[in-house]
Structure formats: structure tokens, C-alpha cells
Write an enzyme that holds these catalytic residues in place. Structure first.
Site, PDB file in Angstrom:
ATOM      1  N   ASP A  40      27.489  40.660  39.546  1.00  0.00           N
ATOM      2  CA  ASP A  40      28.747  39.923  39.604  1.00  0.00           C
ATOM      3  C   ASP A  40      29.781  40.829  40.287  1.00  0.00           C
ATOM      4  O   ASP A  40      29.625  42.055  40.314  1.00  0.00           O
ATOM      5  CB  ASP A  40      29.160  39.585  38.168  1.00  0.00           C
ATOM      6  CG  ASP A  40      30.564  39.035  38.094  1.00  0.00           C
ATOM      7  OD1 ASP A  40      30.878  38.107  38.852  1.00  0.00           O
ATOM      8  OD2 ASP A  40      31.350  39.554  37.273  1.00  0.00           O
TER       9      ASP A  40
ATOM     10  N   ASP B 100      33.881  40.159  40.354  1.00  0.00           N
ATOM     11  CA  ASP B 100      35.139  40.294  39.598  1.00  0.00           C
ATOM     12  C   ASP B 100      34.915  40.838  38.193  1.00  0.00           C
ATOM     13  O   ASP B 100      34.118  40.295  37.424  1.00  0.00           O
ATOM     14  CB  ASP B 100      35.842  38.932  39.509  1.00  0.00           C
ATOM     15  CG  ASP B 100      36.454  38.523  40.850  1.00  0.00           C
ATOM     16  OD1 ASP B 100      37.019  39.394  41.537  1.00  0.00           O
ATOM     17  OD2 ASP B 100      36.358  37.337  41.201  1.00  0.00           O
TER      18      ASP B 100
ATOM     19  N   SER C 256      38.057  33.557  32.516  1.00  0.00           N
ATOM     20  CA  SER C 256      39.037  34.172  31.629  1.00  0.00           C
ATOM     21  C   SER C 256      40.445  33.630  31.883  1.00  0.00           C
ATOM     22  O   SER C 256      41.228  33.464  30.956  1.00  0.00           O
ATOM     23  CB  SER C 256      39.013  35.689  31.777  1.00  0.00           C
ATOM     24  OG  SER C 256      39.142  36.054  33.127  1.00  0.00           O
TER      25      SER C 256
ATOM     26  N   ASP D 104      30.124  39.987  33.505  1.00  0.00           N
ATOM     27  CA  ASP D 104      31.094  40.184  32.420  1.00  0.00           C
ATOM     28  C   ASP D 104      31.553  38.877  31.778  1.00  0.00           C
ATOM     29  O   ASP D 104      32.230  38.897  30.762  1.00  0.00           O
ATOM     30  CB  ASP D 104      32.343  40.889  32.957  1.00  0.00           C
ATOM     31  CG  ASP D 104      33.174  39.939  33.788  1.00  0.00           C
ATOM     32  OD1 ASP D 104      32.667  39.497  34.844  1.00  0.00           O
ATOM     33  OD2 ASP D 104      34.284  39.590  33.373  1.00  0.00           O
TER      34      ASP D 104
HETATM   35 MG    MG Z   1      33.134  38.483  36.602  1.00  0.00          MG
END
Ligand code: MG
Length: 243
Positions: free
Chosen positions: A7, A9, A169, A204
Site C-alpha cells: 500500500d 498512503d 480514515s 494500514d
Molecule cells: Mg493506506
């Protein structure tokens, strides 16, 4: 052969979106002989920027599992797909024009702000993207990102129209019926024609969960938990854990 899906970001990139902090980590993976496949919600143009910075030549997955880009000559066999520039592309998601048209129809009702109805200056304020990268993020082919909304309920409406709304997020990503795991399976099946594959993934966020499901070893940066993924504090810890 070992294939690792990464991933971008909040895994390889931090607040300033610079490729520098991850440069050493990518170099170590290369030394260990990993095939390094970026698997991110970012666009092709953005990922090309990081691929150049890190000198990657592998296939990559754009816009949250929407399409697999395979550079010409990478696999020693022919791959069926759409031709785009110097790539063969396997498209799994929905065309950007269709997604934008559906959003344009409900934008006023829900107070939606996304790339398609924002200026580069507005997007820089929403995302913190630096000026030199924001125009690359505007080159959308398969997805939209909703930065702001004034009313709930738009996700259900998008899903009723056959799209998927994936909450990250801060923002909501809108894609066709695909995810990072489906696209990774396409790449793994191509690699498996070359030999036995051991697969890894690092991410994440919740949009990485479908990817964690389909690999042999999964790692999650930060505090979210997933039954199959081992938590690590940062990518630097990964090399020690992996051996
Ligand atoms: Mg990410």
C-alpha cells in the site's frame, strides 16, 4: 519467488507524500529478491511517479483494485487485456466517466465534494497533496474520492446503483465491484505461471483487508487489527520480522 504487495498512503508515504523515507526499505526488498507490486488507491499517474522514484519495473494495481497495469515485456507470455500506452491493462472496476456521472446526479442532495467537482486548490486543502502531485491525482480512470459531505445516506444510494463506497480514515472512495484482493489474485495467477509463489502484503487500512485475506503473510502498519495480519509499528520493523 516472493511477491510483495505494498500500500502507499500511510504505509510507504507519510504527510508530505515524499518517496524518500521509503527508498531504503524498497532497496532492501530488491536485495532480497522480492517482486514489488504497488497496490494503492492512487491513480496510474501518481504511481508512475513513485515507480520512477524507486525504479520499480513490476506490474501495479491502481485505484483500489480497479485495474492491473502490466508493463510491456514484463511477463514472458502474452496477457489478455486492454492496451494503454506501454501497458496491457486488466480492468476489474468501473469507468471513471460512469462513476462521475452518478456522483454528479446526487452531489447537490448530499453536499458532496470530490475530484470531479473540485479545483486543484480545493483538493490540496482537503488532502495536503503538494502542488506537483495534485494534478497526477486528478488523472482518474476508475474511481472517485469523496472528501466532504453534508448529509449521510449517499453510500447506500451509490451501492444501489452498483458502485462500492469504501470508507477510509478520512474520505470515501467510490469504485466498481472490485477490491485490492481481487486485483492481487489476478497478478498472483500470472506470477504462478513462472513458478511457486510466496505472497506478502503490507497495508494500514480497511481497504487493505481483502488483500490480507488472499496472501500467505500479511502485515498491518499501525493499530487496526485483522485476524490474519501481524501488527508492526512501521515498515522498518518489517525487514526484521520477515527475516
Ligand atoms: Mg493506506
Amino acid at each position: 519467488m516472493r511477491v510483495i504487495f505494498l500500500d502507499l498512503d500511510k504505509t510507504l508515504l507519510w504527510e508530505d507524500y515524499s518517496p524518500e523515507p521509503a527508498r531504503e526499505f524498497i532497496g532492501s526488498l530488491k536485495e532480497k529478491g522480492f517482486e514489488i507490486v504497488l497496490n494503492s488507491s492512487k491513480t496510474r499517474a501518481e504511481q508512475e511517479y513513485y515507480r520512477r522514484a524507486w525504479k520499480l519495473r513490476e506490474p501495479f494495481i491502481v485505484e483500489n483494485g480497479s485495474a492491473v497495469f502490466i508493463p510491456d515485456g514484463y511477463f514472458p507470455f502474452e496477457v489478455k487485456g486492454v492496451r494503454k500506452g506501454s501497458y496491457t491493462v486488466i480492468e476489474l472496476g468501473e469507468r471513471y466517466e460512469k462513476i462521475k456521472a452518478i456522483l454528479d446526479n446526487i452531489a447537490e442532495k448530499y453536499g458532496l465534494k470530490y475530484y470531479g467537482n473540485s479545483t486543484p486548490e480545493e483538493v490540496m486543502a482537503f488532502t495536503g497533496l503538494p502542488e506537483e502531485l495534485v494534478l497526477l491525482a486528478f488523472q482518474r480512470e476508475y474511481s472517485e474520492t469523496i472528501f466532504r459531505w453534508s448529509r449521510e445516506g449517499f453510500e447506500e444510494e451509490l451501492e444501489a446503483k452498483g458502485l462500492r463506497a469504501v470508507r477510509g480514515s478520512r474520505f470515501v472512495n467510490v469504485i466498481g465491484n472490485t477490491d485490492k484482493g481481487k486485483a492481487a489474485l489476478v497478478i498472483l495467477s500470472l506470477y504462478s505461471r513462472l513458478g511457486k509463489v510466496e505472497s506478502y502484503a503490507v497495508g494500514d487500512g480497511e481497504n487493505d483487508f481483502p488483500l490480507f485475506e488472499i496472501v500467505d503473510r500479511a502485515f498491518i502498519v499501525g493499530n487496526l487489527s485483522h485476524a490474519k495480519a501481524k501488527n508492526i509499528s512501521s515498515i522498518d520493523e518489517l525487514l526484521e520480522v520477515m527475516g
